[in-house]
Design an enzyme around this catalytic site. Sequence first.
Site, PDB file in Angstrom:
ATOM      1  N   ASP A  85      -4.516  -8.275  -3.880  1.00 17.64           N
ATOM      2  CA  ASP A  85      -4.836  -9.185  -2.782  1.00 17.64           C
ATOM      3  C   ASP A  85      -5.123 -10.595  -3.275  1.00 17.64           C
ATOM      4  O   ASP A  85      -4.787 -11.569  -2.595  1.00 17.64           O
ATOM      5  CB  ASP A  85      -6.046  -8.664  -1.995  1.00 17.64           C
ATOM      6  CG  ASP A  85      -5.612  -7.620  -0.982  1.00 17.64           C
ATOM      7  OD1 ASP A  85      -4.592  -7.849  -0.308  1.00 17.64           O
ATOM      8  OD2 ASP A  85      -6.276  -6.575  -0.885  1.00 17.64           O
ATOM      9  N   CYS A 128      -8.958  -4.004 -10.947  1.00 19.31           N
ATOM     10  CA  CYS A 128      -8.498  -2.714 -10.410  1.00 19.31           C
ATOM     11  C   CYS A 128      -7.204  -2.857  -9.619  1.00 19.31           C
ATOM     12  O   CYS A 128      -6.744  -1.899  -9.015  1.00 19.31           O
ATOM     13  CB  CYS A 128      -9.576  -2.060  -9.560  1.00 19.31           C
ATOM     14  SG  CYS A 128      -9.951  -2.995  -8.075  1.00 19.31           S
ATOM     15  N   HIS A 153       0.824  -1.214   0.000  1.00 16.76           N
ATOM     16  CA  HIS A 153       0.000   0.000   0.000  1.00 16.76           C
ATOM     17  C   HIS A 153       0.858   1.265   0.000  1.00 16.76           C
ATOM     18  O   HIS A 153       0.463   2.287  -0.552  1.00 16.76           O
ATOM     19  CB  HIS A 153      -0.980  -0.014   1.178  1.00 16.76           C
ATOM     20  CG  HIS A 153      -2.160  -0.884   0.898  1.00 16.76           C
ATOM     21  ND1 HIS A 153      -2.473  -1.996   1.640  1.00 16.76           N
ATOM     22  CD2 HIS A 153      -3.087  -0.821  -0.078  1.00 16.76           C
ATOM     23  CE1 HIS A 153      -3.544  -2.571   1.120  1.00 16.76           C
ATOM     24  NE2 HIS A 153      -3.945  -1.876   0.091  1.00 16.76           N
ATOM     25  N   GLU A 188     -11.080 -10.788  -4.243  1.00 13.78           N
ATOM     26  CA  GLU A 188      -9.672 -10.790  -3.833  1.00 13.78           C
ATOM     27  C   GLU A 188      -9.336 -11.948  -2.901  1.00 13.78           C
ATOM     28  O   GLU A 188      -8.211 -12.064  -2.429  1.00 13.78           O
ATOM     29  CB  GLU A 188      -9.232  -9.459  -3.189  1.00 13.78           C
ATOM     30  CG  GLU A 188     -10.288  -8.495  -2.847  1.00 13.78           C
ATOM     31  CD  GLU A 188      -9.793  -7.126  -2.385  1.00 13.78           C
ATOM     32  OE1 GLU A 188      -8.755  -6.655  -2.828  1.00 13.78           O
ATOM     33  OE2 GLU A 188     -10.501  -6.533  -1.555  1.00 13.78           O
TER      34      GLU A 188
HETATM   35  C1  PEP Z   1      -6.299  -5.084  -4.761  1.00 16.71           C
HETATM   36  O1  PEP Z   1      -6.201  -5.785  -3.750  1.00 16.71           O
HETATM   37  O2  PEP Z   1      -5.924  -5.453  -5.890  1.00 16.71           O
HETATM   38  C2  PEP Z   1      -6.874  -3.737  -4.669  1.00 16.71           C
HETATM   39  C3  PEP Z   1      -7.109  -3.027  -5.729  1.00 16.71           C
HETATM   40  O3  PEP Z   1      -7.101  -3.245  -3.413  1.00 16.71           O
HETATM   41  P1  PEP Z   1      -5.935  -2.696  -2.455  1.00 16.71           P
HETATM   42  O4  PEP Z   1      -4.682  -2.609  -3.259  1.00 16.71           O
HETATM   43  O5  PEP Z   1      -6.397  -1.378  -1.955  1.00 16.71           O
HETATM   44  O6  PEP Z   1      -5.894  -3.730  -1.386  1.00 16.71           O
HETATM   45 MG    MG Z   2      -7.287  -5.218  -1.992  1.00 14.80          MG
END
Ligand code: PEP
Ligand code: MG
Length: 619
Positions: free
Chosen positions: A463, A510, A197, A439
């Site tokens: 994830d 995403c 993150h 995820e």
């Molecule tokens: C993901 O897990 O791919 C996602 C888009 O969410 P985050 O990166 O915020 O966990």
């Molecule tokens: Mg995620």
Amino acid sequence: MLEGKSDSVVLKGIGASPGVVIGPAFLLDYHKVKILKRQIEKGEIDQEKQRFENAVSEAANQIKQLIAEIPEEFREHSGIFETYLLMLKDRMVYDRTLKLISEEQINAEWALNNALDYVRELFEQVKDPYIRERFEDIKYAVRRVQKLLSGSPAADFSQLEKPVILVAHDLSPADTIQMAKEKILAFVTDMGSRTSHTAILGRSLGLPAVVGLENATSSIFSGETLIVDGLCGDVVVNPDDELLRHYGEKQEDYVRYRLDVIQYSNLPAETQDGFRFKIKANIEFIEEISSVISNGAEGIGLYRTEVMYLAHKELPIEEELFLAYQEVVERMSPFPTTIRTLDIGGDKFLSSVSQDDESNPALGLRAIRLCLKESNLFRTQLRAILRASAYGDVRMLFPLVSGKSEIIQVKEHLEKTRNELRREEIPFDEDIKTGIMIEVPSAVLLADVLAREVDFFSIGTNDLIQYSLAIDRGNEYVAHLYEPLHPGVLRMIYRTIEAAHEAGIEVAVCGEMAGEPMYLPVLIGMGLDELSMNALDIPKIKRMIRMSNQNRCSALVRDILECSTAQKIREHLLDFLTSDFPGEFDLSHGLFPDFVGREAILGPLMTEMKGNALNRRLG
Ligand code: PEP
Ligand code: MG
């Protein structure tokens, strides 16, 4: 790769956010050690000397421990650590520090610092580069002692006077948010991977970043000049003229490349054979919206809403959330805004609601699980999102759903919140669309069931890969095992898309995979409807979609779904990229898409490259 002559050292990490910058280092860990001058009483001298001697012995023990832990294959290089041990007792430093403590009646930290300055001056006069370099060894040894002497009061980089490159062992997402307000040119960390993150936040802030260096904080000192190449993960310490020229040119190339590719931002994302994809943006900050619009996004596919919770000690109130969401929705209108409910937990710790005693936070009280437990927190956010839906096209997205019962509980909360708003006569979109992030592997296996419950799916590959391959996405030691092309991962994505389409709902990706050009043929070939990514990635992805042929990508997917190893899939994909996108994936050209290509295509070589970096440091 270029190697520095003279004092220059090239460290190899993971390019986490693109761009090339040059500037002074600010070592966060080092600044935890504030070296202040303190005059001491005569009677304190012996005690102060003893404190210094204890710190030196402790540092020696630490170094001996390091020697014992050196892996077999690097044993032959353990000599450098023996040198550090000798340096600890070097007369110029050790004796001089003791002398300064008694003669000048100053504290040990300050005396040691003065001794080091004295030695630095001597070494600067030495012509022989080999001998001059030994100063680095002294510095390393001294730093260990300084740390032990000074403890580690909290760092405060808000006091910075000029722009710097932040060097830290790790940065929490909250630290990274803090950087938005400070004079930071780039950041480099020992820990992390491309999908941690912190890396994602760095991209949102538009700051070049290299993560997963493992040894940045022990190799870099505050004030040293650094070049950070976030494209391919190089960090150059004390660059010489040749390296400065090389990276200066790369910086210019990158700017030229951005200017070139930006021309694709407002063109439709349509393949050569007429397939059209929706391209949307992921955002964390409202400030990103102008970039979202200028880079040609057709909406926001993922609005990560954690920043407002992480940025302050108190939880945000409904009105604050509503005003922020309303602004995003209105500015994006007529395009849709997909607001994801809070994904706190895991590596995004929030002291007011997260559990601080979870031994395995990635598998703990995170995202929708936390919201379902903290229903007031959840309902406040739901109210704010629903209220914002009166001002444009809003979609709600729920993270980390693992089964149908969670969706049922979410719907109950949603219905109660709607009823409240109806009673209060507050307007909202009665037909608001709801979706879930896919995820967790169980959600993939249940995709047919879950698809009947919601209006859309969004696959969070960051994830999904973490949980299906059991690889911590923030852990640099397993970053090389994080493999989007693992056949298990690709089958999961494929299965999710199939289930969504059979149920007549749309499906997006995403996760970071969506913005990485080399994976694009695979996602196109699987028949995805939408891709959502960091706004800066949009033009290059549009450009590549416009060069693609959907039918050829489908054939590629049929082939790779037959493959049983990531290696085979990578080979197929490389052949495909070379034949269908000649020149685009030229690794030697050191720019786009080097920073994604290298890590992904050469994934298995990363370990080797890190080994080389270590060798250079040790040798
Ligand atoms: C993901 O897990 O791919 C996602 C888009 O969410 P985050 O990166 O915020 O966990
Ligand atoms: Mg995620």
